[in-house]
Design an enzyme around this catalytic site. Sequence first.
Site, PDB file in Angstrom:
ATOM      1  N   TYR A  52    -118.430  57.359 -83.757  1.00 10.34           N
ATOM      2  CA  TYR A  52    -117.265  56.548 -84.103  1.00 10.34           C
ATOM      3  C   TYR A  52    -116.355  57.320 -85.058  1.00 10.34           C
ATOM      4  CZ  TYR A  52    -119.585  52.437 -82.037  1.00 10.34           C
ATOM      5  OH  TYR A  52    -120.193  51.536 -81.186  1.00 10.34           O
ATOM      6  N   SER A 215    -117.970  44.287 -77.663  1.00 11.09           N
ATOM      7  CA  SER A 215    -116.664  43.989 -77.066  1.00 11.09           C
ATOM      8  C   SER A 215    -116.586  42.565 -76.524  1.00 11.09           C
ATOM      9  CB  SER A 215    -116.335  45.002 -75.964  1.00 11.09           C
ATOM     10  OG  SER A 215    -116.048  46.264 -76.501  1.00 11.09           O
ATOM     11  N   PRO A 216    -116.783  41.568 -77.379  1.00 11.16           N
ATOM     12  CA  PRO A 216    -116.782  40.180 -76.916  1.00 11.16           C
ATOM     13  C   PRO A 216    -115.423  39.689 -76.425  1.00 11.16           C
ATOM     14  CG  PRO A 216    -116.832  40.263 -79.302  1.00 11.16           C
ATOM     15  CD  PRO A 216    -117.049  41.666 -78.828  1.00 11.16           C
ATOM     16  N   LEU A 217    -114.356  40.441 -76.722  1.00 11.18           N
ATOM     17  CA  LEU A 217    -113.012  40.026 -76.311  1.00 11.18           C
ATOM     18  C   LEU A 217    -112.370  41.001 -75.331  1.00 11.18           C
ATOM     19  CD1 LEU A 217    -111.672  38.968 -79.843  1.00 11.18           C
ATOM     20  CD2 LEU A 217    -112.824  37.544 -78.149  1.00 11.18           C
ATOM     21  N   THR A 222    -111.193  50.251 -70.856  1.00 15.31           N
ATOM     22  CA  THR A 222    -109.889  50.772 -70.422  1.00 15.31           C
ATOM     23  C   THR A 222    -108.832  49.686 -70.244  1.00 15.31           C
ATOM     24  OG1 THR A 222    -110.627  50.665 -68.109  1.00 15.31           O
ATOM     25  CG2 THR A 222    -110.909  52.769 -69.265  1.00 15.31           C
TER      26      THR A 222
END
Length: 305
Positions: A52, A215-217, A222
């Site tokens: 990260y 990445s719940p949203l 991409t």
Amino acid sequence: MKYYEIPNSNLIVSKLALGCMRLAELSFEEAEKLIYTAREWGINVFDHADIYGNGKSETIFGEVLKKNPTLRKQIIIQTKCGIKEGYYDSSEEHILASVNASLERLNTDYLDVLLIHRPDALTDFSEVAKAFKILRGEKKVKFFGVSNMNSIQIEILQKHLPNKLIFNQLHFNVVHSLMIDEIFNVNIANDYAVNRTGDILDYMRINDITMQAWSPLQISLTKGTYLDHPDYLKLNQKLHEIGTKYGISPAAVAVAWILRHPAQIQVVVGTTKPASLRELVKAVDIELTKEEWYDLYLSVGKKLP
């Protein structure tokens, strides 16, 4: 905040974890404020990876810890390793080197949790297990897990380990819901019946492995978020409608959708804005009705058989 007791460990974790991938984009002051906002609202798990920000996300987090040393005992630090530029590497050598580098960047002498970021086709899982045993013996890592692995991969790794793996981090949300599609479409000749996950959700429930939803949203890495996305008008209408009912944001409703599942899924939220984080935390106090949960699932265009 509400919490889960994680099986096969002594960890008590907040239902939301703060994903630190984008911490590298912040100044020290902004990062410190975000971390303390998370703590103020009861979040005690901070999710990192060595890649990260090319290590900068861990570095800035470590700088906050250095300035605020009492913070370390209040939180659970988790990081991941195994991804290099152009390939995956879960060799013993890389895992050990990666952990040592993460510990230095994070200004700590131990990690609460280490995950293998993605499966490496060319590393024998017995080598991964050997690295885990060394790290546990040196008291550099307390607990271990995986990320983006299926049930067979976990089984192969687990057979070499004396201690249970406790987490598997996977992409999951109301749009990216392959694990749910499989449940409904058993023995049916349609695309949703294709088993793309190896029954991983049920496997984790059987084996007391806690799922962490990343990445719940996000539709995908991409395509970006589905919030206010023109391809998901009906979903967004439902998110707003339910959000108005409970007095929370559409994003919080989306997180509540994940939390409503009985598997006790921990949701990794990656916002860098304290105000957005405060809104997302409200999801833990909402339990969607069964009808609301299904309405959201179907609003994406899915159909029940």
